[in-house]
Write a protein that holds these residues in place. Sequence first.
Motif, PDB file in Angstrom:
ATOM      1  N   LYS A   1      46.584  42.037  58.499  1.00  0.00           N
ATOM      2  CA  LYS A   1      45.995  43.151  59.249  1.00  0.00           C
ATOM      3  C   LYS A   1      47.031  44.248  59.477  1.00  0.00           C
ATOM      4  N   ALA A   2      48.266  43.885  59.777  1.00  0.00           N
ATOM      5  CA  ALA A   2      49.317  44.877  59.974  1.00  0.00           C
ATOM      6  C   ALA A   2      49.569  45.650  58.681  1.00  0.00           C
ATOM      7  N   ASP A   3      49.533  44.952  57.549  1.00  0.00           N
ATOM      8  CA  ASP A   3      49.708  45.641  56.272  1.00  0.00           C
ATOM      9  C   ASP A   3      48.518  46.542  55.981  1.00  0.00           C
ATOM     10  N   PHE A   4      47.307  46.067  56.295  1.00  0.00           N
ATOM     11  CA  PHE A   4      46.107  46.880  56.102  1.00  0.00           C
ATOM     12  C   PHE A   4      46.230  48.206  56.847  1.00  0.00           C
ATOM     13  N   ASP A   5      46.774  48.165  58.047  1.00  0.00           N
ATOM     14  CA  ASP A   5      46.912  49.382  58.849  1.00  0.00           C
ATOM     15  C   ASP A   5      47.920  50.362  58.259  1.00  0.00           C
ATOM     16  N   SER A   6      48.736  49.891  57.316  1.00  0.00           N
ATOM     17  CA  SER A   6      49.722  50.771  56.687  1.00  0.00           C
ATOM     18  C   SER A   6      49.292  51.260  55.306  1.00  0.00           C
ATOM     19  N   PHE A   7      48.057  50.900  54.883  1.00  0.00           N
ATOM     20  CA  PHE A   7      47.572  51.336  53.570  1.00  0.00           C
ATOM     21  C   PHE A   7      47.540  52.864  53.478  1.00  0.00           C
ATOM     22  N   PRO A   8      47.703  53.420  52.281  1.00  0.00           N
ATOM     23  CA  PRO A   8      47.459  54.856  52.092  1.00  0.00           C
ATOM     24  C   PRO A   8      46.027  55.215  52.505  1.00  0.00           C
ATOM     25  N   PRO A   9      45.755  56.484  52.806  1.00  0.00           N
ATOM     26  CA  PRO A   9      44.442  56.880  53.350  1.00  0.00           C
ATOM     27  C   PRO A   9      43.270  56.428  52.471  1.00  0.00           C
ATOM     28  N   TYR A  10      42.274  55.877  53.145  1.00  0.00           N
ATOM     29  CA  TYR A  10      41.062  55.370  52.498  1.00  0.00           C
ATOM     30  C   TYR A  10      39.910  55.555  53.474  1.00  0.00           C
ATOM     31  N   SER A  11      38.738  55.898  52.950  1.00  0.00           N
ATOM     32  CA  SER A  11      37.557  56.013  53.802  1.00  0.00           C
ATOM     33  C   SER A  11      36.396  55.303  53.126  1.00  0.00           C
ATOM     34  N   GLY A  12      35.702  54.490  53.906  1.00  0.00           N
ATOM     35  CA  GLY A  12      34.559  53.779  53.357  1.00  0.00           C
ATOM     36  C   GLY A  12      34.437  52.388  53.935  1.00  0.00           C
ATOM     37  N   ALA A  13      33.318  51.731  53.628  1.00  0.00           N
ATOM     38  CA  ALA A  13      33.052  50.390  54.137  1.00  0.00           C
ATOM     39  C   ALA A  13      33.903  49.361  53.403  1.00  0.00           C
ATOM     40  N   THR A  14      34.230  48.256  54.103  1.00  0.00           N
ATOM     41  CA  THR A  14      34.972  47.146  53.494  1.00  0.00           C
ATOM     42  C   THR A  14      34.324  45.819  53.916  1.00  0.00           C
ATOM     43  N   PRO A  15      33.109  45.545  53.451  1.00  0.00           N
ATOM     44  CA  PRO A  15      32.432  44.305  53.854  1.00  0.00           C
ATOM     45  C   PRO A  15      33.151  43.064  53.335  1.00  0.00           C
ATOM     46  N   HIS A  16      33.111  42.001  54.145  1.00  0.00           N
ATOM     47  CA  HIS A  16      33.691  40.703  53.820  1.00  0.00           C
ATOM     48  C   HIS A  16      32.580  39.652  53.932  1.00  0.00           C
ATOM     49  N   TYR A  17      32.424  38.815  52.883  1.00  0.00           N
ATOM     50  CA  TYR A  17      31.350  37.830  52.896  1.00  0.00           C
ATOM     51  C   TYR A  17      31.874  36.439  52.525  1.00  0.00           C
ATOM     52  N   PRO A  18      31.645  35.420  53.377  1.00  0.00           N
ATOM     53  CA  PRO A  18      31.935  34.045  52.968  1.00  0.00           C
ATOM     54  C   PRO A  18      30.799  33.525  52.088  1.00  0.00           C
ATOM     55  N   MET A  19      31.140  32.947  50.940  1.00  0.00           N
ATOM     56  CA  MET A  19      30.127  32.515  49.983  1.00  0.00           C
ATOM     57  C   MET A  19      30.415  31.094  49.508  1.00  0.00           C
ATOM     58  N   HIS A  20      29.345  30.361  49.238  1.00  0.00           N
ATOM     59  CA  HIS A  20      29.434  29.038  48.617  1.00  0.00           C
ATOM     60  C   HIS A  20      29.426  29.251  47.113  1.00  0.00           C
ATOM     61  N   SER A  21      30.476  28.797  46.435  1.00  0.00           N
ATOM     62  CA  SER A  21      30.660  29.115  45.018  1.00  0.00           C
ATOM     63  C   SER A  21      30.448  27.883  44.141  1.00  0.00           C
ATOM     64  N   ILE A  22      29.635  28.057  43.103  1.00  0.00           N
ATOM     65  CA  ILE A  22      29.318  26.993  42.165  1.00  0.00           C
ATOM     66  C   ILE A  22      29.821  27.425  40.791  1.00  0.00           C
ATOM     67  N   TYR A  23      30.661  26.604  40.194  1.00  0.00           N
ATOM     68  CA  TYR A  23      31.303  26.945  38.926  1.00  0.00           C
ATOM     69  C   TYR A  23      30.527  26.357  37.776  1.00  0.00           C
ATOM     70  N   GLY A  24      30.197  27.203  36.810  1.00  0.00           N
ATOM     71  CA  GLY A  24      29.453  26.735  35.649  1.00  0.00           C
ATOM     72  C   GLY A  24      30.334  25.960  34.703  1.00  0.00           C
ATOM     73  N   ASN A  25      29.753  24.956  34.076  1.00  0.00           N
ATOM     74  CA  ASN A  25      30.458  24.159  33.073  1.00  0.00           C
ATOM     75  C   ASN A  25      30.242  24.797  31.709  1.00  0.00           C
ATOM     76  N   LEU A  26      31.304  25.449  31.202  1.00  0.00           N
ATOM     77  CA  LEU A  26      31.182  26.162  29.936  1.00  0.00           C
ATOM     78  C   LEU A  26      31.907  25.440  28.812  1.00  0.00           C
ATOM     79  N   THR A  27      32.165  24.144  28.989  1.00  0.00           N
ATOM     80  CA  THR A  27      32.869  23.388  27.953  1.00  0.00           C
ATOM     81  C   THR A  27      32.060  23.416  26.661  1.00  0.00           C
ATOM     82  N   ARG A  28      32.747  23.843  25.601  1.00  0.00           N
ATOM     83  CA  ARG A  28      32.079  23.924  24.288  1.00  0.00           C
ATOM     84  C   ARG A  28      32.895  23.178  23.261  1.00  0.00           C
ATOM     85  N   GLU A  29      32.208  22.688  22.242  1.00  0.00           N
ATOM     86  CA  GLU A  29      32.909  21.984  21.162  1.00  0.00           C
ATOM     87  C   GLU A  29      33.610  23.001  20.267  1.00  0.00           C
TER      88      GLU A  29
END
Length: 204
Positions: free
Chosen positions: A176-204
């Motif tokens: 958070k302290a580093d975020f407050d030192s970022f160069p100027p930015y304007s806009g939304a910064t949404p954060h979302y916790p998500m349940h992630s499912i990884y696809g099995n792409l194993t191919r021969e």
Amino acid sequence: MQSVAHDAAGLRRFVLHLPAGHDERVASAPFCVTQWYFDDLERLEAALQPGGAIQAAADSIAATVDECTLLQQAMAVRKFPTPHASDTHDERCTYLVSYEGEAHDFNAWLTHYLTHHPPLMTQLPGIRELEIYTRIDYRSALKHTRATAMQRNKVVFDDVASLDAALASPVRARMKADFDSFPPYSGATPHYPMHSIYGNLTRE
């Protein structure tokens, strides 16, 4: 959807994200997010054309979810090593972050961000993955609206409890302290916790 991804030519990795947890962050979360990883932009663009895998997946979602709004965005991936990395996983908990506005000087923003923020993020207790994305130009036949996020991030943990512990750690205060030192930015910064499912792409 994972069966469609399995047949996508050149696809290296596929992840499906669904809302996780039960707090105010989830109330406005997208109903799902899919990530399609290609090493080659040409392969990605092919999957976005009529008859392509992503086109088929988007049509399937639109047909099964009432009144959904689908967005698309292609981004370059920067992957950072983490101390607790593991290649063995089927499911995880991911914190997705989007910078949806604009930096006044994007080069200054990105230089500061990539120099200072990842070294802090990789100190989060239990972190498994860290990726930072920046937008690229691409061809697509999808009729769905193009998202224009300036940057996106994701940090990955074993489960919601591990994510919550990381967010309550002293590292988060330093971030958070580093975020407050970022160069100027304007806009939304949404954060979302998500349940992630990884696809099995194993191919021969």
